[in-house]
Design a protein around this motif. Structure first.
Motif, PDB file in Angstrom:
ATOM      1  N   ASP A 148       0.803  -1.216   0.000  1.00  0.00           N
ATOM      2  CA  ASP A 148       0.000   0.000   0.000  1.00  0.00           C
ATOM      3  C   ASP A 148       0.840   1.272   0.000  1.00  0.00           C
ATOM      4  O   ASP A 148       0.298   2.375   0.135  1.00  0.00           O
ATOM      5  CB  ASP A 148      -0.937   0.010   1.209  1.00  0.00           C
ATOM      6  CG  ASP A 148      -1.979  -1.085   1.128  1.00  0.00           C
ATOM      7  OD1 ASP A 148      -2.376  -1.429   0.000  1.00  0.00           O
ATOM      8  OD2 ASP A 148      -2.387  -1.609   2.183  1.00  0.00           O
ATOM      9  N   GLY A 149       2.148   1.137  -0.106  1.00  0.00           N
ATOM     10  CA  GLY A 149       2.986   2.323  -0.115  1.00  0.00           C
ATOM     11  C   GLY A 149       2.944   3.063   1.203  1.00  0.00           C
ATOM     12  O   GLY A 149       3.018   2.460   2.282  1.00  0.00           O
ATOM     13  N   GLY A 150       2.801   4.369   1.142  1.00  0.00           N
ATOM     14  CA  GLY A 150       2.765   5.162   2.357  1.00  0.00           C
ATOM     15  C   GLY A 150       2.546   6.631   2.064  1.00  0.00           C
ATOM     16  O   GLY A 150       2.437   7.053   0.906  1.00  0.00           O
ATOM     17  N   SER A 151       2.485   7.413   3.134  1.00  0.00           N
ATOM     18  CA  SER A 151       2.224   8.839   3.016  1.00  0.00           C
ATOM     19  C   SER A 151       3.184   9.606   3.911  1.00  0.00           C
ATOM     20  O   SER A 151       3.398   9.238   5.069  1.00  0.00           O
ATOM     21  CB  SER A 151       0.778   9.156   3.425  1.00  0.00           C
ATOM     22  OG  SER A 151       0.579  10.551   3.549  1.00  0.00           O
ATOM     23  N   ILE A 152       3.751  10.679   3.371  1.00  0.00           N
ATOM     24  CA  ILE A 152       4.615  11.573   4.137  1.00  0.00           C
ATOM     25  C   ILE A 152       4.008  12.967   4.077  1.00  0.00           C
ATOM     26  O   ILE A 152       3.697  13.470   2.988  1.00  0.00           O
ATOM     27  CB  ILE A 152       6.046  11.599   3.579  1.00  0.00           C
ATOM     28  CG1 ILE A 152       6.683  10.209   3.669  1.00  0.00           C
ATOM     29  CG2 ILE A 152       6.902  12.631   4.325  1.00  0.00           C
ATOM     30  CD1 ILE A 152       8.035  10.104   2.978  1.00  0.00           C
ATOM     31  N   VAL A 153       3.811  13.582   5.229  1.00  0.00           N
ATOM     32  CA  VAL A 153       3.303  14.951   5.299  1.00  0.00           C
ATOM     33  C   VAL A 153       4.333  15.807   6.019  1.00  0.00           C
ATOM     34  O   VAL A 153       4.708  15.518   7.157  1.00  0.00           O
ATOM     35  CB  VAL A 153       1.951  15.023   6.039  1.00  0.00           C
ATOM     36  CG1 VAL A 153       1.498  16.481   6.172  1.00  0.00           C
ATOM     37  CG2 VAL A 153       0.892  14.206   5.307  1.00  0.00           C
ATOM     38  N   ASN A 154       4.793  16.847   5.353  1.00  0.00           N
ATOM     39  CA  ASN A 154       5.740  17.780   5.943  1.00  0.00           C
ATOM     40  C   ASN A 154       4.999  19.005   6.470  1.00  0.00           C
ATOM     41  O   ASN A 154       4.087  19.513   5.805  1.00  0.00           O
ATOM     42  CB  ASN A 154       6.773  18.212   4.903  1.00  0.00           C
ATOM     43  CG  ASN A 154       7.629  17.051   4.430  1.00  0.00           C
ATOM     44  OD1 ASN A 154       8.035  16.206   5.217  1.00  0.00           O
ATOM     45  ND2 ASN A 154       7.894  17.000   3.132  1.00  0.00           N
ATOM     46  N   ILE A 155       5.397  19.468   7.633  1.00  0.00           N
ATOM     47  CA  ILE A 155       4.785  20.649   8.215  1.00  0.00           C
ATOM     48  C   ILE A 155       5.608  21.873   7.829  1.00  0.00           C
ATOM     49  O   ILE A 155       6.760  22.016   8.232  1.00  0.00           O
ATOM     50  CB  ILE A 155       4.679  20.539   9.748  1.00  0.00           C
ATOM     51  CG1 ILE A 155       3.899  19.282  10.131  1.00  0.00           C
ATOM     52  CG2 ILE A 155       4.015  21.789  10.323  1.00  0.00           C
ATOM     53  CD1 ILE A 155       2.479  19.240   9.595  1.00  0.00           C
ATOM     54  N   GLY A 156       5.020  22.719   7.019  1.00  0.00           N
ATOM     55  CA  GLY A 156       5.688  23.923   6.563  1.00  0.00           C
ATOM     56  C   GLY A 156       5.326  25.118   7.419  1.00  0.00           C
ATOM     57  O   GLY A 156       4.715  25.004   8.486  1.00  0.00           O
ATOM     58  N   SER A 157       5.689  26.289   6.947  1.00  0.00           N
ATOM     59  CA  SER A 157       5.435  27.517   7.699  1.00  0.00           C
ATOM     60  C   SER A 157       5.243  28.684   6.741  1.00  0.00           C
ATOM     61  O   SER A 157       5.872  28.740   5.677  1.00  0.00           O
ATOM     62  CB  SER A 157       6.602  27.817   8.643  1.00  0.00           C
ATOM     63  OG  SER A 157       6.471  29.109   9.228  1.00  0.00           O
ATOM     64  N   VAL A 158       4.413  29.632   7.153  1.00  0.00           N
ATOM     65  CA  VAL A 158       4.257  30.846   6.366  1.00  0.00           C
ATOM     66  C   VAL A 158       5.566  31.632   6.307  1.00  0.00           C
ATOM     67  O   VAL A 158       5.754  32.484   5.431  1.00  0.00           O
ATOM     68  CB  VAL A 158       3.132  31.733   6.940  1.00  0.00           C
ATOM     69  CG1 VAL A 158       1.783  31.056   6.784  1.00  0.00           C
ATOM     70  CG2 VAL A 158       3.397  32.094   8.395  1.00  0.00           C
ATOM     71  N   SER A 159       6.481  31.344   7.219  1.00  0.00           N
ATOM     72  CA  SER A 159       7.783  32.015   7.192  1.00  0.00           C
ATOM     73  C   SER A 159       8.592  31.674   5.952  1.00  0.00           C
ATOM     74  O   SER A 159       9.549  32.372   5.619  1.00  0.00           O
ATOM     75  CB  SER A 159       8.590  31.642   8.444  1.00  0.00           C
ATOM     76  OG  SER A 159       7.966  32.115   9.616  1.00  0.00           O
ATOM     77  N   ALA A 160       8.202  30.604   5.257  1.00  0.00           N
ATOM     78  CA  ALA A 160       8.880  30.242   4.010  1.00  0.00           C
ATOM     79  C   ALA A 160       8.449  31.126   2.859  1.00  0.00           C
ATOM     80  O   ALA A 160       9.120  31.159   1.822  1.00  0.00           O
ATOM     81  CB  ALA A 160       8.590  28.779   3.664  1.00  0.00           C
ATOM     82  N   GLU A 161       7.360  31.841   3.022  1.00  0.00           N
ATOM     83  CA  GLU A 161       6.754  32.557   1.907  1.00  0.00           C
ATOM     84  C   GLU A 161       6.769  34.071   2.082  1.00  0.00           C
ATOM     85  O   GLU A 161       6.373  34.795   1.174  1.00  0.00           O
ATOM     86  CB  GLU A 161       5.310  32.092   1.726  1.00  0.00           C
ATOM     87  CG  GLU A 161       5.186  30.587   1.519  1.00  0.00           C
ATOM     88  CD  GLU A 161       3.745  30.129   1.537  1.00  0.00           C
ATOM     89  OE1 GLU A 161       2.852  30.979   1.742  1.00  0.00           O
ATOM     90  OE2 GLU A 161       3.516  28.924   1.340  1.00  0.00           O
TER      91      GLU A 161
END
Length: 268
Positions: free
Chosen positions: A128-141
């Motif tokens: 079934d593979g998998g899922s990766i979720v990264n937590i970003g930030s508005v500070s990147a933008e």
């Protein structure tokens, strides 16, 4: 927006999942039936007894890899990884030391890279593979006064998400959830000090963050698995920018890609 997602029989690792937003994410996975694993450098005594916790320094690639190998050895699989570990104390951009900047980039960018590489190695071999979720930030933008290294690291994480989101399909989905300032004990202390990066923005609860992460971790959103994965026509990773609109309970997600250019409003 009511969601019913069953993660029974699935294993989720939330880095930095012992406090703040990370702990809230871990609790939501637990509520949905997932086997929850968290990690941090220091493990508190008040974690739920059903959770598994690793004391690890994710800035060290060998430690990150060994932890994920240990999770798969113990539970037989790893279905979901949430790269949540990170943060930064305020510092003067003009005088911040090289050592300080290197540590901030390591914990906010490199830790996610090391964990993602190790997780992908196992997920690619799972049916079934998998899922990766990264937590970003508005500070990147946008400008990030007093947290310049943090903003630069999160900008790098956004690019890393887009790259791995194409390279690792169709078995592994990689997505980014970009959030603003969330009401946590650490953030409250910084706000009380009137730090520039924390005093110019709105503060809200973390409910929509958890909703977005659960959506992107669910198999029901894996519609991109059968689509081509070459650079020209591979689907773009899902990027959510949570920004408050008129009140603290309503949120707009201008980049929520359910279909091209579709906008939607969600309730916490």
């Amino acid at each position: 927006m009511a969601l019913t997602i069953d993660f029974s029989g699935r294993v989720a690792l939330i880095t930095g999942g012992t406090k703040g937003v990370g702990r809230g994410i871990a609790q939501r996975f637990a509520d949905a039936g997932a086997t929850v694993v968290v990690c941090a450098r220091n493990i508190p005594d008040d974690l739920p007894s059903s959770w598994t916790a690793f004391s690890v320094d994710l800035r060290e690639p060998d430690e990150a890899s060994a932890m994920i190998d240990g999770i798969v050895e113990r539970f037989g699989r790893l279905d979901m990884l949430v790269n949540n570990a990170g943060g930064s104390p305020p510092s003067d951009t003009a005088t911040a030391s090289a050592n300080f900047a290197q540590k901030i980039v390591a914990v906010n960018l490199f830790s996610a890279m090391w964990c993602s590489q190790a997780a992908n190695r196992h997920m690619q071999n799972q049916p079934d593979g998998g899922s990766i979720v990264n937590i970003g930030s508005v500070s990147a933008e946008r400008p990030a006064p007093t947290v310049a290294a943090y903003g630069a690291a999160k900008a790098g994480l956004a690019n890393y998400t887009r790259t791995t989101g194409q390279e690792w399909l169709p078995k592994v989905r990689v997505n980014l959830v970009t959030v603003g300032n969330s009401a946590t004990p650490v953030a409250d202390r910084l706000r009380s000090l009137d730090v520039a990066a924390f005093s110019l923005t709105s503060w809200t609860s973390s409910g929509p963050i958890f909703t977005a992460i659960r959506i992107r971790s669910s198999r029901s959103t894996s519609d991109n698995r059968s689509r081509p994965t070459n650079a020209e026509n591979a689907p773009k990773p899902f990027v959510v920018n949570w920004k408050p609109i008129r009140d603290s309970d309503s949120w707009v997600s201008p980049n929520m890609v359910v279909s091209p250019l579709k906008r939607c409003t969600m309730k916490a």
